[in-house]
Write a protein that holds these residues in place. Structure first.
Motif, mmCIF file in Angstrom:
data_model
loop_
_atom_site.group_PDB
_atom_site.id
_atom_site.type_symbol
_atom_site.label_atom_id
_atom_site.label_comp_id
_atom_site.label_asym_id
_atom_site.label_seq_id
_atom_site.Cartn_x
_atom_site.Cartn_y
_atom_site.Cartn_z
ATOM 1 N N PHE A 504 27.182 -18.210 36.564
ATOM 2 C CA PHE A 504 27.372 -16.816 36.155
ATOM 3 C C PHE A 504 27.166 -16.691 34.649
ATOM 4 C CE2 PHE A 504 29.755 -12.741 36.696
ATOM 5 C CZ PHE A 504 29.241 -12.367 37.936
ATOM 6 N N GLY A 505 26.229 -15.836 34.253
ATOM 7 C CA GLY A 505 25.874 -15.725 32.852
ATOM 8 C C GLY A 505 26.599 -14.603 32.122
ATOM 9 N N HIS A 506 26.348 -14.560 30.821
ATOM 10 C CA HIS A 506 26.947 -13.575 29.919
ATOM 11 C C HIS A 506 26.798 -12.158 30.462
ATOM 12 C CE1 HIS A 506 28.287 -12.273 25.946
ATOM 13 N NE2 HIS A 506 27.169 -11.589 25.732
ATOM 14 N N GLY A 507 25.573 -11.753 30.778
ATOM 15 C CA GLY A 507 25.316 -10.411 31.266
ATOM 16 C C GLY A 507 25.672 -10.200 32.717
ATOM 17 N N ASP A 508 25.856 -11.280 33.476
ATOM 18 C CA ASP A 508 26.252 -11.137 34.871
ATOM 19 C C ASP A 508 27.610 -10.449 34.993
ATOM 20 O OD1 ASP A 508 24.074 -12.225 36.354
ATOM 21 O OD2 ASP A 508 24.689 -14.245 35.750
ATOM 22 N N LEU A 509 28.438 -10.550 33.961
ATOM 23 C CA LEU A 509 29.729 -9.877 33.977
ATOM 24 C C LEU A 509 29.570 -8.366 34.100
ATOM 25 C CD1 LEU A 509 31.504 -11.929 31.173
ATOM 26 C CD2 LEU A 509 32.103 -11.930 33.606
ATOM 27 N N LEU A 510 28.415 -7.850 33.662
ATOM 28 C CA LEU A 510 28.150 -6.413 33.734
ATOM 29 C C LEU A 510 27.185 -6.041 34.850
ATOM 30 C CD1 LEU A 510 27.699 -5.560 29.935
ATOM 31 C CD2 LEU A 510 29.798 -5.430 31.309
ATOM 32 N N TYR A 511 26.247 -6.945 35.181
ATOM 33 C CA TYR A 511 25.122 -6.548 36.029
ATOM 34 C C TYR A 511 25.025 -7.278 37.371
ATOM 35 C CZ TYR A 511 23.760 -4.850 31.411
ATOM 36 O OH TYR A 511 23.742 -4.238 30.182
ATOM 37 N N ALA A 512 25.773 -8.326 37.585
ATOM 38 C CA ALA A 512 25.675 -9.065 38.851
ATOM 39 C C ALA A 512 26.079 -8.172 40.021
ATOM 40 C CB ALA A 512 26.547 -10.309 38.814
ATOM 41 N N ALA A 513 25.490 -8.416 41.162
ATOM 42 C CA ALA A 513 25.776 -7.602 42.343
ATOM 43 C C ALA A 513 27.246 -7.653 42.739
ATOM 44 C CB ALA A 513 24.897 -8.054 43.496
ATOM 45 N N ASP A 514 27.903 -8.776 42.468
ATOM 46 C CA ASP A 514 29.315 -8.906 42.823
ATOM 47 C C ASP A 514 30.233 -8.912 41.600
ATOM 48 O OD1 ASP A 514 28.436 -11.324 41.906
ATOM 49 O OD2 ASP A 514 29.125 -12.507 43.624
ATOM 50 N N ALA A 515 29.756 -8.355 40.485
ATOM 51 C CA ALA A 515 30.580 -8.295 39.281
ATOM 52 C C ALA A 515 31.846 -7.475 39.509
ATOM 53 C CB ALA A 515 29.780 -7.712 38.117
ATOM 54 N N SER A 516 31.746 -6.441 40.336
ATOM 55 C CA SER A 516 32.915 -5.593 40.562
ATOM 56 C C SER A 516 34.067 -6.378 41.186
ATOM 57 C CB SER A 516 32.549 -4.392 41.440
ATOM 58 O OG SER A 516 32.061 -4.819 42.698
ATOM 59 N N THR A 517 33.735 -7.299 42.068
ATOM 60 C CA THR A 517 34.771 -8.099 42.723
ATOM 61 C C THR A 517 35.255 -9.237 41.836
ATOM 62 O OG1 THR A 517 33.821 -7.609 44.895
ATOM 63 C CG2 THR A 517 35.303 -9.504 44.739
ATOM 64 N N LEU A 518 34.314 -9.923 41.214
ATOM 65 C CA LEU A 518 34.665 -11.131 40.456
ATOM 66 C C LEU A 518 35.219 -10.845 39.065
ATOM 67 C CD1 LEU A 518 31.585 -13.371 41.356
ATOM 68 C CD2 LEU A 518 33.866 -13.397 42.390
ATOM 69 N N ALA A 519 34.762 -9.765 38.440
ATOM 70 C CA ALA A 519 35.128 -9.514 37.047
ATOM 71 C C ALA A 519 35.871 -8.197 36.843
ATOM 72 C CB ALA A 519 33.865 -9.533 36.182
ATOM 73 N N TRP A 520 35.378 -7.132 37.437
ATOM 74 C CA TRP A 520 35.940 -5.818 37.131
ATOM 75 C C TRP A 520 37.295 -5.581 37.781
ATOM 76 C CZ3 TRP A 520 30.973 -2.481 38.388
ATOM 77 C CH2 TRP A 520 29.911 -2.933 37.580
ATOM 78 N N GLU A 521 37.481 -6.087 38.975
ATOM 79 C CA GLU A 521 38.753 -5.862 39.662
ATOM 80 C C GLU A 521 39.932 -6.452 38.894
ATOM 81 O OE1 GLU A 521 40.931 -6.647 43.990
ATOM 82 O OE2 GLU A 521 38.776 -6.994 43.757
ATOM 83 N N PRO A 522 39.870 -7.709 38.447
ATOM 84 C CA PRO A 522 41.000 -8.222 37.646
ATOM 85 C C PRO A 522 41.172 -7.482 36.329
ATOM 86 C CG PRO A 522 39.201 -9.832 37.774
ATOM 87 C CD PRO A 522 38.894 -8.775 38.769
ATOM 88 N N LEU A 523 40.064 -7.020 35.744
ATOM 89 C CA LEU A 523 40.168 -6.245 34.516
ATOM 90 C C LEU A 523 40.900 -4.932 34.778
ATOM 91 C CD1 LEU A 523 39.549 -5.355 31.629
ATOM 92 C CD2 LEU A 523 37.240 -4.736 32.382
ATOM 93 N N ALA A 524 40.508 -4.216 35.822
ATOM 94 C CA ALA A 524 41.142 -2.937 36.141
ATOM 95 C C ALA A 524 42.630 -3.122 36.438
ATOM 96 C CB ALA A 524 40.435 -2.286 37.330
ATOM 97 N N GLN A 525 42.976 -4.172 37.158
ATOM 98 C CA GLN A 525 44.385 -4.421 37.463
ATOM 99 C C GLN A 525 45.187 -4.643 36.187
ATOM 100 O OE1 GLN A 525 44.238 -7.737 40.189
ATOM 101 N NE2 GLN A 525 43.731 -6.454 41.964
ATOM 102 N N TRP A 526 44.602 -5.380 35.261
ATOM 103 C CA TRP A 526 45.294 -5.622 33.981
ATOM 104 C C TRP A 526 45.463 -4.321 33.204
ATOM 105 C CZ3 TRP A 526 44.434 -5.039 28.770
ATOM 106 C CH2 TRP A 526 45.273 -5.759 27.904
ATOM 107 N N LEU A 527 44.408 -3.506 33.153
ATOM 108 C CA LEU A 527 44.482 -2.242 32.417
ATOM 109 C C LEU A 527 45.561 -1.337 32.999
ATOM 110 C CD1 LEU A 527 40.680 -1.462 31.910
ATOM 111 C CD2 LEU A 527 42.322 -2.119 30.135
ATOM 112 N N LEU A 528 45.624 -1.234 34.312
ATOM 113 C CA LEU A 528 46.608 -0.362 34.941
ATOM 114 C C LEU A 528 48.030 -0.881 34.748
ATOM 115 C CD1 LEU A 528 44.667 0.463 38.221
ATOM 116 C CD2 LEU A 528 45.093 2.009 36.285
ATOM 117 N N ALA A 529 48.157 -2.182 34.543
ATOM 118 C CA ALA A 529 49.483 -2.768 34.309
ATOM 119 C C ALA A 529 49.904 -2.666 32.850
ATOM 120 C CB ALA A 529 49.491 -4.238 34.753
ATOM 121 N N HIS A 530 48.971 -2.279 31.993
ATOM 122 C CA HIS A 530 49.280 -2.191 30.562
ATOM 123 C C HIS A 530 49.081 -0.778 30.037
ATOM 124 C CE1 HIS A 530 48.938 -6.545 31.023
ATOM 125 N NE2 HIS A 530 49.588 -6.672 29.882
#
Length: 530
Positions: A504-530
């Protein structure tokens, strides 16, 4: 809004003061707001904030029967410079609709203020607070009830003294953003803008809204803001670079503060409150996120605007064991500073990034104008999957993961190829070289440095999101240097360590087909908890 609600006992007094009843008609412009109790509550709190130049005496209003209400309203709108709690100069400009709604008006032909006008007035007032001027406001639909707003803000008198502030948010009605408690402002990376990094569907036909990080967060109740740095606004042809030499990290940090203040002000004046925001960034935007948070530690607590940070795949300080990476930064900083000293201040994205992306999409099989013996598609795949051959902030660093045959990339492993080519094709044509020089110098750590090191003074919550093939684990060291005790790290790794060059590369965090599951979901959970 502003700490008041319909349940507030003082609401009845506020309503009486405003004569909010059918027996005492107010200006026609306000009658459209009578049903919106929260707006009246905001008025009460906003007026309570506004004081005269001595900061003690409230703004006086003429008696309701004086016949001078409209004249007073015009006079009250004249700007008076003062300091407010944020420690930034602001103009207590009373929005026209607020003043007239409060004191009444004898002019029966006053126009009804709709939500678009309210937002535009709020934007102008927010810009005035940072001695800036809004020159353009745009609104466009994305999907369902999610809309994109952009504000072009003039922040000085030099040729490129402009920043663009973005907002992606759910709406309750046209031009009326839904009031939500959670908010983040995102900073883009190199050869990018807020749109190309966080909302590519606004630019690329290869992207759908569900491939936008900003849309993903907005759908989950987060108010998403963004900033385009000054150099992104320079035109492709005929650009005046006379102010590019000043676009270093000091200015970038300052502009980030202005954008945060602008966002907080609009949120405050439209019902979401002025609470500090989370500040996040991708790549170089993440480095600026660290720098802003570090600089803000030197201000009084009441002047701080950030309550947490989200650096996405970066380090702000190179780990002691990464001596080779530090040397790369030192070499790059020296070369870049020499170029700037010779008057070369523009890092021209239209010379490489743009055409690499454009040609890979329009003529993939044609010979590359950059490398003999390779097609346009070959060059795109080689650059994004073997980025370390051009730039190596850590071993085998790459923008996106690829699939290889006989040592050569044949396709992308995680991200759609059309989306990656558009990422490059839609690069802003120019970029300030001095900013790159400053950032490399800070990684190098050798004087002279543009900013002092206050990383250890950062105490706000931190969420680090990394990619194994990007900065990845090498970004973890910075999270141990800061003073924060609430630190969460999440590095996306899909392959064994020995296969990291394809992971998984630098830009895959934004553009990979499964970025929403692998990267964005934990980010959103953290944001909502803070």
């Amino acid at each position: 809004m502003f700490g008041a609600s319909a349940a507030d006992p003082s609401w009845s007094r506020t309503a009486a003061f405003l004569d909010l009843n059918e027996k005492a008609p107010a200006c026609s412009m306000y009658r459209g707001f009578v049903a919106r109790i929260e707006h009246a509550c905001a008025i009460r709190a906003r007026l309570r904030e506004l004081t005269s130049a001595d900061d003690n005496k409230p703004l006086s209003m003429p008696p309701r029967d004086s016949g001078m209400q409209c004249a007073w309203a015009r006079r009250a709108r004249r700007p008076t410079m003062k300091k407010i709690a944020f420690g930034m100069p602001c103009m207590p400009v009373v929005l026209g609709w607020l003043v007239v709604a409060t004191v009444g008006c004898t002019t029966e032909t006053a126009p009804v203020q709709d939500d678009e006008t309210i937002l535009r007035d709020a934007a102008e007032t927010s810009a005035s607070a940072i001695e800036a001027q809004v020159t353009e406001v745009k609104r466009e639909p994305i999907v369902d009830d999610i809309y994109h707003y952009s504000f072009l803000v003039k922040v000085g008198n030099t040729p490129n003294a402009r920043i663009r502030v973005h907002r992606i948010v759910r709406e309750d009605a046209p031009w009326r953003a839904r009031s939500v408690a959670h908010a983040i402002l995102l900073l883009h990376g190199d050869f990018a803008t807020f749109e190309t990094n966080f909302a590519p569907s606004l630019k690329s036909d290869a992207a759908q809204p569900d491939q936008d990080l900003a849309v993903y967060l907005a759908q989950r109740g987060i108010d998403v803001w963004g900033l385009d740095r000054r150099w992104t606004t320079a035109p492709k042809d005929g650009a005046d670079f006379s102010d590019f030499a000043d676009m270093g990290v000091v200015q970038a940090v300052s502009d980030a503060g202005s954008a945060i203040f602008f966002a907080r002000s609009i949120r405050g004046m439209t019902g979401a409150g002025r609470d500090p925001l989370i500040l996040g960034g991708f790549s170089s935007g993440a480095q600026i996120t660290y720098l802003y948070a570090a600089e803000e530690t030197q201000k009084a607590p009441g002047q701080r605007q950030v309550k947490g940070i989200v650096p996405i795949d970066i380090y702000a300080k190179v780990a002691p064991e990464d001596a080779a990476s530090k040397q790369v930064a030192c070499d790059n900083a020296a070369q870049e500073r020499d170029l700037v000293a010779q008057g070369e201040v523009d890092s021209d994205n239209s010379a490489f990034f743009q055409p690499v992306g454009e040609l890979a999409a329009s003529a993939p099989a044609d010979p590359s104008p950059f490398y003999d013996g390779y097609s346009n598609r070959d060059v795109l795949l080689g650059f994004v999957t073997q980025t370390y051959q051009f730039y190596e902030p850590k071993p085998k660093y790459h923008l996106v993961g690829g699939i290889f045959k006989d040592g050569a990339p044949t396709e992308l492993r995680y991200a759609p190829e059309a989306l990656i080519s558009d990422w490059l094709a839609f690069s802003p044509p120019h970029q300030a070289l001095v900013e790159s020089a400053d950032r490399d110098a800070l990684w190098c750590g050798e004087a002279p440095l543009p900013l002092d090191d206050h990383l250890a003074d950062i105490t706000v919550p931190l969420f680090y999101l990394g990619a194994a093939g990007g900065f990845g684990d090498h970004g973890l060291y910075t999270t141990t240097v800061v003073g924060s005790t609430d630190v969460t790290t999440h590095v996306v790794r899909r392959l064994p360590v020995e296969n990291e060059p394809e992971d998984f590369g630098h830009g895959d965090l934004l553009y990979a087909a499964d970025a929403s599951t692998l990267a964005w979901e934990p980010l959103a959970q953290w944001l909502l908890a803070h």
